[in-house]
Design an enzyme around this catalytic site. Structure first.
Site, PDB file in Angstrom:
ATOM      1  N   ARG A 161       0.884  -1.183   0.000  1.00 53.32           N
ATOM      2  CA  ARG A 161       0.000   0.000   0.000  1.00 53.32           C
ATOM      3  C   ARG A 161       0.909   1.217   0.000  1.00 53.32           C
ATOM      4  NH1 ARG A 161      -5.239   1.400   3.639  1.00 53.32           N
ATOM      5  NH2 ARG A 161      -6.054   0.003   2.064  1.00 53.32           N
ATOM      6  N   HIS A 188      -7.583   0.835  -6.223  1.00 55.57           N
ATOM      7  CA  HIS A 188      -7.717  -0.049  -5.047  1.00 55.57           C
ATOM      8  C   HIS A 188      -8.398  -1.348  -5.498  1.00 55.57           C
ATOM      9  CE1 HIS A 188      -7.788  -1.342  -1.039  1.00 55.57           C
ATOM     10  NE2 HIS A 188      -8.744  -0.585  -0.523  1.00 55.57           N
ATOM     11  N   GLN A 232     -10.220  -4.076  -3.093  1.00 55.95           N
ATOM     12  CA  GLN A 232     -11.512  -3.661  -2.562  1.00 55.95           C
ATOM     13  C   GLN A 232     -12.644  -4.025  -3.521  1.00 55.95           C
ATOM     14  OE1 GLN A 232     -12.321  -1.997   0.470  1.00 55.95           O
ATOM     15  NE2 GLN A 232     -14.310  -2.725  -0.233  1.00 55.95           N
ATOM     16  N   ASP A 235     -17.703   6.805  -1.063  1.00 57.27           N
ATOM     17  CA  ASP A 235     -16.455   6.675  -0.304  1.00 57.27           C
ATOM     18  C   ASP A 235     -16.193   8.032   0.350  1.00 57.27           C
ATOM     19  OD1 ASP A 235     -13.996   5.801   0.692  1.00 57.27           O
ATOM     20  OD2 ASP A 235     -12.951   5.916  -1.232  1.00 57.27           O
ATOM     21  N   CYS A 292     -16.501   1.275   1.029  1.00 55.00           N
ATOM     22  CA  CYS A 292     -15.325   0.438   1.347  1.00 55.00           C
ATOM     23  C   CYS A 292     -14.893   0.582   2.791  1.00 55.00           C
ATOM     24  CB  CYS A 292     -14.185   0.769   0.397  1.00 55.00           C
ATOM     25  SG  CYS A 292     -13.535   2.443   0.593  1.00 55.00           S
ATOM     26  N   ARG A 318     -13.287  -8.788   2.008  1.00 55.83           N
ATOM     27  CA  ARG A 318     -11.887  -8.495   1.690  1.00 55.83           C
ATOM     28  C   ARG A 318     -11.049  -9.740   1.975  1.00 55.83           C
ATOM     29  NH1 ARG A 318     -10.020  -3.297   1.686  1.00 55.83           N
ATOM     30  NH2 ARG A 318      -8.136  -4.321   0.907  1.00 55.83           N
TER      31      ARG A 318
HETATM   32  N1   CP Z   1     -11.220  -0.350   2.700  1.00 54.27           N
HETATM   33  C1   CP Z   1      -9.938  -0.361   3.081  1.00 54.27           C
HETATM   34  O1   CP Z   1      -9.015  -0.595   2.281  1.00 54.27           O
HETATM   35  O2   CP Z   1      -9.747  -0.144   4.401  1.00 54.27           O
HETATM   36  P1   CP Z   1      -8.357   0.083   5.164  1.00 54.27           P
HETATM   37  O3   CP Z   1      -7.825   1.415   4.697  1.00 54.27           O
HETATM   38  O4   CP Z   1      -8.715   0.064   6.600  1.00 54.27           O
HETATM   39  O5   CP Z   1      -7.408  -1.019   4.766  1.00 54.27           O
HETATM   40  N1  NVA Z   2     -10.340   6.591  -0.989  1.00 59.35           N
HETATM   41  C1  NVA Z   2      -9.869   6.140   0.303  1.00 59.35           C
HETATM   42  C2  NVA Z   2     -10.016   4.657   0.419  1.00 59.35           C
HETATM   43  C3  NVA Z   2      -9.580   4.094   1.729  1.00 59.35           C
HETATM   44  C4  NVA Z   2      -9.711   2.596   1.798  1.00 59.35           C
HETATM   45  C5  NVA Z   2      -8.443   6.571   0.518  1.00 59.35           C
HETATM   46  O1  NVA Z   2      -7.634   6.424  -0.413  1.00 59.35           O
HETATM   47  O2  NVA Z   2      -8.135   7.095   1.580  1.00 59.35           O
END
Ligand code: CP
Ligand code: NVA
Length: 310
Positions: free
Chosen positions: A109, A136, A139, A227, A268, A296
């Site tokens: 990540r 992502h 997700q 989101d 998400c 997930r």
């Molecule tokens: N939805 C998601 O990816 O959550 P986190 O940021 O908690 O991993």
């Molecule tokens: N759009 C959000 C998703 C988190 C899982 C972010 O990137 O912070």
């Protein structure tokens, strides 16, 4: 690209994607009702070491990958960007070559998509995208699994995204093209998804619409998704402006009532309740947000198996 990386939904063969969703569903059923820490009957990851690297915070991705690998008999190490020399002068290419000598798979990540792509280019083990500023994919694999558990095949359905055209929205657009569902974005023009994501989906033959009026956008929707209005890579200083731009796109009960009566609602998570969606919707009859979060785990287990060929 020969190495079976899972970098984005549009870079992965649709048959492979379908196989992962189906396998995820089967693996979920096979261990239904077991304590989370109990191993699966099959242990396809036995002997495998997986590194989970986070340059941004995470609850779901971090815990679900860790648990998923262990349920399948593998081992994990969770590393933060600070633990590694990433960004401290050593090239991403050298980091990729070194880590590939120790572990069997890397999940990353990060902020800049370029870092993920460079890691994948030089790694000699599979790499999974655990979120970048742009996409992502894990997700959305969980979201497809969730939709199909409730409503059957997603092909031909209408998905409506309300709010910021962000990284999660981009992976939904990738999925629209690969799984064959129609997609409507509703939000203010400055927050439209990147044009390239819209065009790629249209090239695959699905309908993608941009509709400014959220109430018109959700008409006939099978699934409504939103989101956070301010993502992790966005500067907190834009919070007030974002709220002003997006207030009209909040998913509340009035908006949901314009979708199909059997429409699902997804997010998400993490959510800012009463901003992008009201608690009445998040905890209401259309919402499947906690199944999404659970899935997930199951979707990623199938992704891990595909990457490792086990
Ligand atoms: N939805 C998601 O990816 O959550 P986190 O940021 O908690 O991993
Ligand atoms: N759009 C959000 C998703 C988190 C899982 C972010 O990137 O912070």
């Amino acid at each position: 690209m020969d190495m079976p990386h899972f970098l984005d939904i549009n870079r992965t063969d649709p048959k492979a994607l379908r196989g992962m969703i189906d396998q995820a569903g089967q693996m979920k059923s096979a261990r239904a009702g077991r304590p989370r820490g109990m191993a699966d009957d099959e242990q396809p990851l036995a002997g495998h070491m997986v590194a989970l690297i986070f340059e941004k915070p995470s609850t779901r991705t971090r815990v679900s990958f860790d648990v998923g690998v262990r349920q399948m008999g593998g081992q994990t190490m969770v590393l933060s960007g600070h633990d590694l020399q990433l960004g401290h002068g050593e090239t991403i290419a050298d980091t990729a070559r070194v880590l590939s000598r120790y572990v069997d798979l890397l999940m990353l990540r990060t902020f800049n998509e370029g870092v993920l792509l460079e890691l994948a280019e030089h790694a000699t083990v599979p790499v999974i995208n655990g979120l970048t500023n742009r996409t992502h994919p894990c997700q959305i694999m969980a979201d497809i699994l969730t939709y199909e558990e409730y409503r059957g095949p997603i092909v031909g359905k209408k998905v409506v995204w309300a709010g910021d055209g962000n990284n999660v929205c981009a992976s939904f657009l990738h999925a629209a093209g690969q799984f064959g569902f129609d997609f409507t974005f509703t939000g203010p023009e400055p927050l439209d998804p990147e044009r390239v994501f819209i065009e790629q989906a249209r090239e695959k033959g699905v309908t993608v619409e941009v509709v400014r009026d959220p109430f018109r956008a959700v008409e006939g929707a099978d699934l409504v998704v939103t989101d956070t209005w301010v993502s992790m890579h966005d500067s907190q200083s834009m919070k007030e402006r974002r709220h002003n731009q997006l207030r009209g796109y909040q998913v509340g009960t009035a908006l949901m009532s314009r979708a199909r009566p059997d429409a699902l609602f997804m997010h998400c998570l993490p959510a800012h309740r009463e901003d992008e969606a009201t608690s009445a919707v998040m905890d209401g009859p259309h919402s499947v947000i906690f199944d999404e979060a659970e899935n997930r785990l199951h979707a990623q287990k199938a992704i891990l198996r595909w990457c490792l060929g086990v």
